[in-house]
Scaffold this motif. Structure first.
Motif, mmCIF file in Angstrom:
data_model
loop_
_atom_site.group_PDB
_atom_site.id
_atom_site.type_symbol
_atom_site.label_atom_id
_atom_site.label_comp_id
_atom_site.label_asym_id
_atom_site.label_seq_id
_atom_site.Cartn_x
_atom_site.Cartn_y
_atom_site.Cartn_z
ATOM 1 N N PHE A 1 0.838 -1.205 0.000
ATOM 2 C CA PHE A 1 0.000 0.000 0.000
ATOM 3 C C PHE A 1 0.872 1.254 0.000
ATOM 4 O O PHE A 1 0.558 2.234 -0.686
ATOM 5 C CB PHE A 1 -0.930 0.005 1.220
ATOM 6 N N ILE A 2 1.971 1.215 0.752
ATOM 7 C CA ILE A 2 2.916 2.345 0.750
ATOM 8 C C ILE A 2 3.512 2.508 -0.643
ATOM 9 O O ILE A 2 3.652 3.615 -1.157
ATOM 10 C CB ILE A 2 4.040 2.125 1.777
ATOM 11 N N GLY A 3 3.859 1.388 -1.261
ATOM 12 C CA GLY A 3 4.429 1.440 -2.601
ATOM 13 C C GLY A 3 3.457 2.002 -3.617
ATOM 14 O O GLY A 3 3.839 2.792 -4.486
ATOM 15 N N LEU A 4 2.195 1.606 -3.509
ATOM 16 C CA LEU A 4 1.192 2.110 -4.437
ATOM 17 C C LEU A 4 1.012 3.615 -4.269
ATOM 18 O O LEU A 4 0.890 4.346 -5.257
ATOM 19 C CB LEU A 4 -0.139 1.398 -4.221
ATOM 20 N N THR A 5 1.015 4.074 -3.025
ATOM 21 C CA THR A 5 0.904 5.508 -2.768
ATOM 22 C C THR A 5 2.087 6.250 -3.365
ATOM 23 O O THR A 5 1.939 7.306 -3.981
ATOM 24 C CB THR A 5 0.825 5.772 -1.255
ATOM 25 N N ARG A 6 3.275 5.677 -3.199
ATOM 26 C CA ARG A 6 4.488 6.274 -3.781
ATOM 27 C C ARG A 6 4.357 6.392 -5.295
ATOM 28 O O ARG A 6 4.694 7.420 -5.883
ATOM 29 C CB ARG A 6 5.698 5.411 -3.421
ATOM 30 N N SER A 7 3.871 5.330 -5.926
ATOM 31 C CA SER A 7 3.758 5.332 -7.386
ATOM 32 C C SER A 7 2.799 6.405 -7.864
ATOM 33 O O SER A 7 2.995 7.023 -8.916
ATOM 34 C CB SER A 7 3.306 3.959 -7.894
ATOM 35 N N GLY B 1 -10.750 7.183 -1.491
ATOM 36 C CA GLY B 1 -11.478 6.139 -2.204
ATOM 37 C C GLY B 1 -10.849 5.838 -3.553
ATOM 38 O O GLY B 1 -10.789 4.681 -3.977
ATOM 39 N N ARG B 2 -10.364 6.892 -4.220
ATOM 40 C CA ARG B 2 -9.711 6.726 -5.519
ATOM 41 C C ARG B 2 -8.471 5.835 -5.385
ATOM 42 O O ARG B 2 -8.264 4.918 -6.170
ATOM 43 C CB ARG B 2 -9.320 8.101 -6.059
ATOM 44 N N LEU B 3 -7.665 6.091 -4.365
ATOM 45 C CA LEU B 3 -6.470 5.290 -4.128
ATOM 46 C C LEU B 3 -6.840 3.866 -3.730
ATOM 47 O O LEU B 3 -6.204 2.895 -4.166
ATOM 48 C CB LEU B 3 -5.617 5.938 -3.036
ATOM 49 N N SER B 4 -7.887 3.728 -2.922
ATOM 50 C CA SER B 4 -8.332 2.409 -2.483
ATOM 51 C C SER B 4 -8.810 1.565 -3.661
ATOM 52 O O SER B 4 -8.519 0.360 -3.738
ATOM 53 C CB SER B 4 -9.457 2.562 -1.461
ATOM 54 N N PHE C 1 -5.287 -3.648 -8.411
ATOM 55 C CA PHE C 1 -4.004 -4.350 -8.501
ATOM 56 C C PHE C 1 -3.993 -5.627 -7.669
ATOM 57 O O PHE C 1 -3.419 -6.645 -8.089
ATOM 58 C CB PHE C 1 -2.858 -3.421 -8.085
ATOM 59 N N LEU C 2 -4.629 -5.621 -6.512
ATOM 60 C CA LEU C 2 -4.700 -6.842 -5.716
ATOM 61 C C LEU C 2 -5.517 -7.913 -6.440
ATOM 62 O O LEU C 2 -5.222 -9.108 -6.341
ATOM 63 C CB LEU C 2 -5.311 -6.548 -4.345
ATOM 64 N N THR C 3 -6.532 -7.479 -7.179
ATOM 65 C CA THR C 3 -7.308 -8.414 -7.992
ATOM 66 C C THR C 3 -6.425 -9.031 -9.069
ATOM 67 O O THR C 3 -6.430 -10.252 -9.281
ATOM 68 C CB THR C 3 -8.506 -7.703 -8.654
ATOM 69 N N VAL C 4 -5.655 -8.189 -9.736
ATOM 70 C CA VAL C 4 -4.764 -8.664 -10.799
ATOM 71 C C VAL C 4 -3.733 -9.654 -10.253
ATOM 72 O O VAL C 4 -3.424 -10.665 -10.889
ATOM 73 C CB VAL C 4 -4.040 -7.470 -11.468
ATOM 74 N N ILE C 5 -3.221 -9.377 -9.072
ATOM 75 C CA ILE C 5 -2.173 -10.219 -8.508
ATOM 76 C C ILE C 5 -2.720 -11.540 -7.976
ATOM 77 O O ILE C 5 -2.135 -12.604 -8.199
ATOM 78 C CB ILE C 5 -1.441 -9.478 -7.357
ATOM 79 N N PHE C 6 -3.867 -11.499 -7.274
ATOM 80 C CA PHE C 6 -4.298 -12.670 -6.521
ATOM 81 C C PHE C 6 -5.511 -13.417 -7.091
ATOM 82 O O PHE C 6 -5.728 -14.575 -6.732
ATOM 83 C CB PHE C 6 -4.611 -12.259 -5.078
ATOM 84 N N ALA C 7 -6.307 -12.776 -7.939
ATOM 85 C CA ALA C 7 -7.533 -13.432 -8.410
ATOM 86 C C ALA C 7 -7.233 -14.448 -9.520
ATOM 87 O O ALA C 7 -6.123 -14.492 -10.068
ATOM 88 C CB ALA C 7 -8.523 -12.382 -8.916
#
Length: 243
Positions: free
Chosen positions: A39-45, A72-75, A81-87
């Protein structure tokens, strides 16, 4: 157990996943993205994309949600991305189709240059992926620790699987269309011109990111976005503006 060792847990026992998706439980991608550092990394990006690309700043500025609901936009971005990684692959495909449908409407003009931008621009699509993927690893590296060289290399190599999945909805997404877009935007092709495939090593990621950073500029749109992100509490909601 330290806080840095705590990972998100994906419960695969009580869902309808048909397969392990793009990566699987033995992948380094699952290992890194399952940690809260992601989550920190995503915020950084998010900050890097806005600061390094006037195209990204213009695209985001034209979307009202970042002003009315920045958290909400960041969430929602994190959820994607979590969907892409884990689904499973079917769910990933549906998520990519929704993303494409949304991005197909995001286009306009950049106030600073008058040039047109599009969220479907291959340079922007690949750049967003690389900055996000690299930032998530960078946060993991700083907060948890550097992975062994073999695992680090595998993490960046695995990332290309995501870009391949995007080709289902972005059929012309390739290193050739990325280079073509870079030429159109006037970017120097030093480094990236030597790539024959989409980036999949940490060094290739850096080369690409440095390319897009070569024309970074701070605009009023950039300032407005950063101010909103730094102080979401100062943003007026739609209800407040109507009062």
């Amino acid at each position: 157990m330290t806080e840095s060792s705590i990972h998100f847990h994906l419960d695969t026992a009580n869902n309808n996943f048909k397969d392990h998706g793009l990566f699987g439980p033995d992948s380094i991608s699952w290992k890194v993205w399952s940690h809260p550092a992601a989550f920190i990394g995503l915020t950084r990006s998010f900050y890097i994309e806005v600061l390094a690309s006037i195209d990204a700043a213009a695209a985001l500025s034209d979307r009202a949600t970042y002003k009315s609901d920045p958290i909400g936009r960041l969430s929602r971005t994190m959820t994607y991305f979590l969907t892409v990684i884990f689904a499973d692959t079917e769910t990933v495909s549906k998520a990519n189709q929704r993303l494409f449908k949304l991005h197909s409407h995001i286009k306009g003009n950049i106030p600073l240059t008058g040039q047109q931008y599009s969220a479907l621009d291959p340079l922007l699509v690949v750049g967003t992926h690389l900055i996000t993927w690299h930032s998530v690893y960078y946060a993991y590296e700083k907060l948890v620790g550097k992975l062994p060289a073999e695992e680090e290399a595998q993490f960046f190599k695995e990332s290309v699987q995501y870009l391949i999945s995007l080709q289902e909805v972005y059929p012309d997404l390739s290193i050739e269309t990325v280079k073509e877009s870079a030429r159109k935007h006037g970017y120097p092709l030093e480094g990236i011109g030597e790539l024959n495939n989409l980036p999949q090593t940490r060094e290739e990621f850096r080369t690409y990111i440095q390319l897009t950073n070569s024309k970074a500029a701070i605009t009023q749109q950039t300032r407005d976005i950063i101010n909103t992100l730094l102080d979401p509490s100062g943003v007026e909601t739609d209800d407040q503006m109507m009062q």
